[in-house]
Scaffold this active site. Structure first.
Site, PDB file in Angstrom:
ATOM      1  N   HIS A 197      -5.175  12.945  -6.644  1.00  0.00           N
ATOM      2  CA  HIS A 197      -5.284  11.498  -6.590  1.00  0.00           C
ATOM      3  C   HIS A 197      -5.275  10.891  -4.710  1.00  0.00           C
ATOM      4  CE1 HIS A 197      -2.022  11.136  -9.621  1.00  0.00           C
ATOM      5  NE2 HIS A 197      -1.459  11.386  -9.461  1.00  0.00           N
ATOM      6  N   ARG A 198      -6.051  12.024  -4.665  1.00  0.00           N
ATOM      7  CA  ARG A 198      -6.899  12.380  -3.270  1.00  0.00           C
ATOM      8  C   ARG A 198      -7.727  11.363  -2.232  1.00  0.00           C
ATOM      9  NH1 ARG A 198      -7.671  17.722  -1.364  1.00  0.00           N
ATOM     10  NH2 ARG A 198      -5.361  17.853  -0.503  1.00  0.00           N
ATOM     11  N   ALA A 199      -8.097  11.125  -4.638  1.00  0.00           N
ATOM     12  CA  ALA A 199      -9.153  10.196  -3.688  1.00  0.00           C
ATOM     13  C   ALA A 199      -9.224   9.007  -3.391  1.00  0.00           C
ATOM     14  CB  ALA A 199     -10.956  10.232  -5.131  1.00  0.00           C
TER      15      ALA A 199
END
Length: 328
Positions: free
Chosen positions: A242-244
């Site tokens: 989910h970093r993006a």
């Protein structure tokens, strides 16, 4: 220490995405820095070093690829500790880079153990030095900026993912732009002081735009529809984790602030995705991981615009106006 004044940021012709990505990290240092990939002679290093003059409160601390571990992390004076019983820390580059920009040219050629140190510090915001049972920790909250030529080798995936934004640059193909690049460089080499004076107003205007955007950033809101759109884009492009998605939203907020808006629009998210997704796409054995901008356009064009009546902090488009060279 005062850094030597060089080629003005606003005198760099073209490379708008590179310049914007750097500016966005000045507006919001928590974006995670930027990696600039491209051919030699495309103003990568020139642009990064010129950042120090845009906002004097921010320094660009350079990390040489041949730096020793002690030079990067700092050292504990063991002799002083044995004699006095007190810790004495000699700061390294990570201490100098706290609240500033840490710049690594040819970052893909950095030794693996130094890469690991950067990864730890970037992830935690803290640098810890341990020597013979003693330890010392200090803040190391920096924006990591790296430049590299892909022809000279790839970057470790673990470090690549730590860069919030990635920009690919190439030589300008417009003859008029290329001619202006030549003219600017020759004029700068002939009389640097006179050349810099010609861009003083543009430098001041850019700095003012960045300060206004930094001030506006905490007030920028993100509608639920925009957050949902970011999630859909992340799924569509097969990004890992989910970093993006989070990076996309944070970057879109900075873009909105730069154009003077208190609300993130689908176009802001689209622009943010171009910086935050391509290097985070899942790549299988048969997948070249190529980014399809057409798919992104289709997703954002169908999205709802911000609610009518949202307050705007400014009417101009600083993303274009503030980074273009003076005179055109």
């Amino acid at each position: 220490m005062t850094q030597k004044k060089g080629f003005p940021f606003t005198a760099i012709v073209g490379q708008e995405s590179m310049k914007e990505a750097l500016i966005l990290n000045l507006i919001d240092p928590s974006l995670g820095g930027v990696l600039i990939r491209g051919q030699k002679g495309t103003a990568k290093t020139t642009a990064v070093r010129a950042l120090a003059e845009v906002l004097p409160s921010v320094r660009v601390v350079e990390l040489p690829i041949n730096a020793t571990e002690d030079r990067v992390t700092g050292t504990l004076d063991m002799e002083h500790a044995l004699k006095t019983g007190e810790k004495k820390f000699e700061p390294g580059l990570l201490a100098e880079a706290d609240k500033n920009i840490l710049y690594v040219d040819e970052v893909n050629l950095l030794e693996d153990h130094l890469v690991d140190i950067l990864l730890d510090a970037a992830a935690t915001g803290v640098n810890t030095v341990e020597r013979e049972g003693l330890s010392y920790a200090h803040p190391a909250r920096f924006a990591l900026v790296g430049t590299m030529n892909p022809e000279e080798g790839n970057l470790r995936p673990q470090l690549l993912d730590r860069f919030g934004l990635v920009v690919d640059v190439a030589g300008e193909q417009d003859p008029v732009c290329r001619a202006r690049i030549i003219e600017n460089r020759l004029a700068y080499e002939a009389d640097a002081a006179k050349f810099r004076r010609g861009y003083a107003a543009g430098q001041k205007a850019l700095a003012q735009s960045i300060r206004q955007a930094k001030k506006l950033l905490p007030e920028v809101t993100v509608d639920a529809e925009i957050i949902l759109l970011a999630a859909k884009i992340g799924i569509e492009y097969g990004t890992e984790g989910h970093r993006a998605d989070i990076s996309m939203i944070k970057t879109a907020r900075a873009i909105a602030a730069l154009r003077g808006s208190q609300t993130v629009a689908p176009e802001d998210l689209k622009q943010a995705a171009l910086y935050t997704l391509p290097h985070r796409m899942r790549k299988g054995a048969m997948d070249k991981g190529q980014f399809d901008p057409q798919k992104l356009s289709q997703l954002t064009e169908n999205a709802k615009p911000p609610a009518a009546g949202q307050k705007e902090a400014g009417k101009k488009k600083p993303r274009e106006a503030s980074v273009s060279p003076e005179g055109g």
